[in-house]
Design a protein around this motif. Structure first.
Motif, short mmCIF file in Angstrom:
data_model
loop_
_atom_site.label_atom_id
_atom_site.label_comp_id
_atom_site.label_asym_id
_atom_site.label_seq_id
_atom_site.Cartn_x
_atom_site.Cartn_y
_atom_site.Cartn_z
N ASN A 196 -58.45 -38.07 23.72
CA ASN A 196 -58.51 -37.36 22.43
C ASN A 196 -57.51 -36.21 22.32
O ASN A 196 -57.36 -35.62 21.25
CB ASN A 196 -59.92 -36.84 22.17
N HIS A 197 -56.79 -35.86 23.39
CA HIS A 197 -55.76 -34.82 23.29
C HIS A 197 -54.77 -35.13 22.14
O HIS A 197 -54.36 -34.24 21.40
CB HIS A 197 -54.95 -34.74 24.58
N GLY A 198 -54.40 -36.41 22.02
CA GLY A 198 -53.42 -36.79 20.99
C GLY A 198 -53.89 -36.47 19.59
O GLY A 198 -53.11 -36.04 18.73
N PRO A 248 -50.97 -24.88 28.57
CA PRO A 248 -51.77 -24.53 29.76
C PRO A 248 -51.28 -25.30 30.98
O PRO A 248 -50.26 -25.98 30.93
CB PRO A 248 -53.13 -25.07 29.37
N VAL A 249 -52.06 -25.22 32.06
CA VAL A 249 -51.96 -26.19 33.15
C VAL A 249 -53.14 -27.14 32.98
O VAL A 249 -54.25 -26.72 32.72
CB VAL A 249 -51.99 -25.50 34.51
N GLY A 250 -52.86 -28.42 33.09
CA GLY A 250 -53.87 -29.44 32.81
C GLY A 250 -53.11 -30.64 32.27
O GLY A 250 -51.88 -30.66 32.28
N SER A 263 -48.96 -19.91 33.38
CA SER A 263 -49.66 -20.27 34.62
C SER A 263 -51.10 -20.63 34.29
O SER A 263 -51.61 -20.29 33.22
CB SER A 263 -49.68 -19.09 35.60
N HIS A 264 -51.77 -21.25 35.25
CA HIS A 264 -53.12 -21.78 35.02
C HIS A 264 -54.07 -20.69 34.52
O HIS A 264 -54.32 -19.70 35.20
CB HIS A 264 -53.62 -22.35 36.34
N GLY A 265 -54.60 -20.87 33.33
CA GLY A 265 -55.59 -19.94 32.78
C GLY A 265 -55.03 -18.71 32.10
O GLY A 265 -55.77 -17.93 31.49
N ASP A 286 -60.72 -27.08 29.39
CA ASP A 286 -61.89 -26.32 29.82
C ASP A 286 -61.75 -25.83 31.27
O ASP A 286 -62.35 -24.83 31.64
CB ASP A 286 -63.19 -27.12 29.63
N GLY A 287 -60.97 -26.53 32.08
CA GLY A 287 -60.69 -26.01 33.41
C GLY A 287 -59.82 -24.78 33.32
O GLY A 287 -60.05 -23.76 33.96
N ASP A 288 -58.82 -24.88 32.44
CA ASP A 288 -57.86 -23.78 32.27
C ASP A 288 -58.53 -22.56 31.64
O ASP A 288 -58.43 -21.44 32.16
CB ASP A 288 -56.71 -24.28 31.38
N LEU A 289 -59.25 -22.77 30.53
CA LEU A 289 -59.81 -21.63 29.80
C LEU A 289 -61.12 -21.12 30.39
O LEU A 289 -61.30 -19.91 30.57
CB LEU A 289 -60.01 -22.01 28.32
N ALA A 321 -65.28 -31.55 29.27
CA ALA A 321 -66.36 -31.52 30.26
C ALA A 321 -65.93 -31.94 31.67
O ALA A 321 -66.78 -32.30 32.48
CB ALA A 321 -67.55 -32.36 29.79
N VAL A 322 -64.63 -31.85 31.95
CA VAL A 322 -64.15 -32.31 33.25
C VAL A 322 -62.73 -31.77 33.48
O VAL A 322 -62.05 -31.38 32.53
CB VAL A 322 -64.18 -33.86 33.26
N TYR A 323 -62.32 -31.70 34.74
CA TYR A 323 -60.90 -31.43 35.03
C TYR A 323 -60.17 -32.76 34.94
O TYR A 323 -60.33 -33.61 35.81
CB TYR A 323 -60.72 -30.89 36.46
N MET A 358 -56.59 -33.52 34.66
CA MET A 358 -55.32 -33.72 35.36
C MET A 358 -55.49 -33.95 36.87
O MET A 358 -54.78 -34.75 37.48
CB MET A 358 -54.43 -32.50 35.15
N THR A 359 -56.44 -33.24 37.46
CA THR A 359 -56.57 -33.31 38.92
C THR A 359 -57.49 -34.44 39.38
O THR A 359 -57.75 -34.56 40.58
CB THR A 359 -57.07 -31.96 39.45
N GLY A 360 -58.02 -35.23 38.45
CA GLY A 360 -58.75 -36.42 38.86
C GLY A 360 -60.25 -36.39 38.64
O GLY A 360 -60.99 -37.13 39.29
C1 LIG Z 1 -53.58 -21.74 40.35
C2 LIG Z 1 -53.95 -23.17 40.24
N1 LIG Z 1 -55.16 -23.61 40.65
C3 LIG Z 1 -55.50 -24.91 40.53
C4 LIG Z 1 -54.61 -25.81 40.02
C5 LIG Z 1 -55.01 -27.27 39.95
N2 LIG Z 1 -55.30 -27.70 38.58
C6 LIG Z 1 -54.38 -28.27 37.80
S1 LIG Z 1 -54.96 -28.73 36.29
C7 LIG Z 1 -56.52 -28.17 36.68
C8 LIG Z 1 -57.66 -28.27 35.71
C9 LIG Z 1 -57.36 -29.08 34.50
O1 LIG Z 1 -58.49 -29.27 33.73
P1 LIG Z 1 -58.60 -28.85 32.21
O2 LIG Z 1 -58.12 -27.49 31.99
O3 LIG Z 1 -60.00 -29.15 31.79
O4 LIG Z 1 -57.57 -29.78 31.43
P2 LIG Z 1 -57.50 -31.37 31.25
O5 LIG Z 1 -56.60 -31.83 32.35
O6 LIG Z 1 -58.91 -31.91 31.36
O7 LIG Z 1 -56.92 -31.57 29.90
C10 LIG Z 1 -56.54 -27.62 37.97
C11 LIG Z 1 -57.75 -27.07 38.62
C12 LIG Z 1 -53.33 -25.32 39.60
N3 LIG Z 1 -52.43 -26.15 39.05
N4 LIG Z 1 -53.02 -24.03 39.73
#
Ligand SMILES: Cc1ncc(C[n+]2csc(CCOP(=O)(O)OP(=O)(O)O)c2C)c(N)n1
Ligand code: SF4
Lengths: 249, 72
Positions: free
Chosen positions: A23-25, A49-51, A68-70, A94-97, A123-125, A127-129
């Motif tokens: 659903n990102h698209g 973000p990172v994700g 950077s992440h978050g 949601d992992g990022d925020l 409800a899940v991370y 990108m990282t699996g």
């Molecule tokens: C400082 C740091 N910690 C952990 C990670 C590993 N990491 C990459 S993406 C991610 C979470 C992504 O989940 P989300 O924000 O929910 O985005 P989605 O991929 O589900 O769209 C994490 C923990 C990282 N890249 N940098």
């Protein structure tokens, strides 16, 4: 015949790298449509973000920054304070925020930064699996909660929209979903409102978008949108949680 | 009268569009595109009203919709 539906100008004509049915698209398209409708393409700066959505700067045809992440709300704060005439938004999972970036979004809201956060809650991370996120539902199975999330061990899922309204700096807080056309129409209205709140200088705005991640939910895209409707919406009710004083917008 | 076009090479075969068409016109093609997916298509175009619900749910902007719009 007239075109009634086509790619928004603010979205580059390149394919998304997202999984089938992600659903990102849909969320990307709605933001781009709003940027087009408000005629702010040359004036908008996005913070990625990172994700899974780390590559959004390849997709939006606007100025973008990759944080950077978050840290997107802190970066957006800096951009907005230096360039107050720009419309500045973050796009965060949601992992990022809600995990590594919790301090950032809460304090940006408390400061009443005049920026908009688009918060994709799947409800899940992704990108990282598929590890458990703060927003993972009780009972939901993920890579790191194979028996399902248990509140005794993992605590309770964070309800971001319910947390923010008491902070005086927040002007607009809404939760939407993009799993079916009716919700998509509502989602676009909320995103537009959030941008308008910022343009009027009314303060911090956040739109949480419930979003399906079929891959890490282990479901087909069709099963995933049904799962979202049946499991996420009851815990994360849709609607506006805070709006500026009546009549302002 | 309506005309919808599918950029088949961009379709990832997620099938979400097939669930929202009020007339059940969207079907998956038997062909396979370059990415290896069965792309979505509409066979009975004459029955399409151009409501654009399929385009609205498509995460990959595969679908473009044209429709006869009455002059006001
Ligand atoms: C400082 C740091 N910690 C952990 C990670 C590993 N990491 C990459 S993406 C991610 C979470 C992504 O989940 P989300 O924000 O929910 O985005 P989605 O991929 O589900 O769209 C994490 C923990 C990282 N890249 N940098
Ligand atoms: S892992 Fe999930 S969030 Fe990431 S692109 Fe795939 S479906 Fe989307």
């Amino acid at each position: 015949m007239r075109k009634v539906f086509s790619r928004p100008v603010s979205l580059k004509d390149v394919p998304f790298h997202y999984c089938p049915g992600c659903n990102h698209g849909i969320a990307h398209r709605l933001i781009a449509e709003v940027i087009d409708e408000l005629n702010i393409q040359d004036n908008t700066i996005g913070v990625a973000p990172v994700g899974c959505s780390v590559f959004t700067m390849d997709y939006f045809d606007i100025d973008m920054f990759q944080a950077s992440h978050g840290r997107a709300p802190a970066v957006a704060t800096g951009i907005k304070r230096v360039l107050p005439d720009r419309v500045v938004f973050t796009y965060q999972g949601d992992g990022d925020l809600a995990a590594i970036g919790t301090g950032e979004f809460v304090h940006a809201a408390a400061r009443g930064e005049n920026i908009t956060l688009i918060f994709i809650n799947n409800a899940v991370y992704g990108m990282t699996g598929g590890q458990m996120a703060p927003t993972t539902l009780i009972g939901q199975k993920t890579k790191t909660s194979p028996q399902g999330r248990k509140h005794e061990v993992n605590g309770y899922p964070i309800k971001v929209c319910e947390m923010l309204p008491p902070l005086e700096g927040t002007a607009y807080v809404a939760r939407v979903a993009v799993h079916k056309p009716k919700s998509i129409i509502q989602a676009k209205k909320a995103i537009k409102k959030a941008f308008e709140v910022q343009i009027k200088g009314l303060g911090f705005s956040l739109v949480e978008v419930l979003s399906a991640c079929p891959t890490n939910w282990g479901l087909s895209p069709i099963e995933a949108v049904t799962w979202l409707e049946e499991n996420m919406i009851p815990y994360y009710p849709l609607g506006e949680f805070k709006t500026p004083t009546a009549g302002v917008i | 009268m309506a005309l919808i076009t599918f950029r088949e090479e961009r379709c990832k075969g997620c099938r979400l569009c097939t669930t929202v068409c009020p007339k059940n016109l969207v079907v998956m093609s038997g062909q396979i595109n370059d990415m290896g997916y069965h792309p979505a298509s509409v066979l009975e175009m004459e029955k399409c009203t151009g409501c654009a619900l399929c385009a609205m749910i498509c995460p990959d902007l595969v679908i473009e919709v044209q429709r006869e719009v009455k002059a006001v």
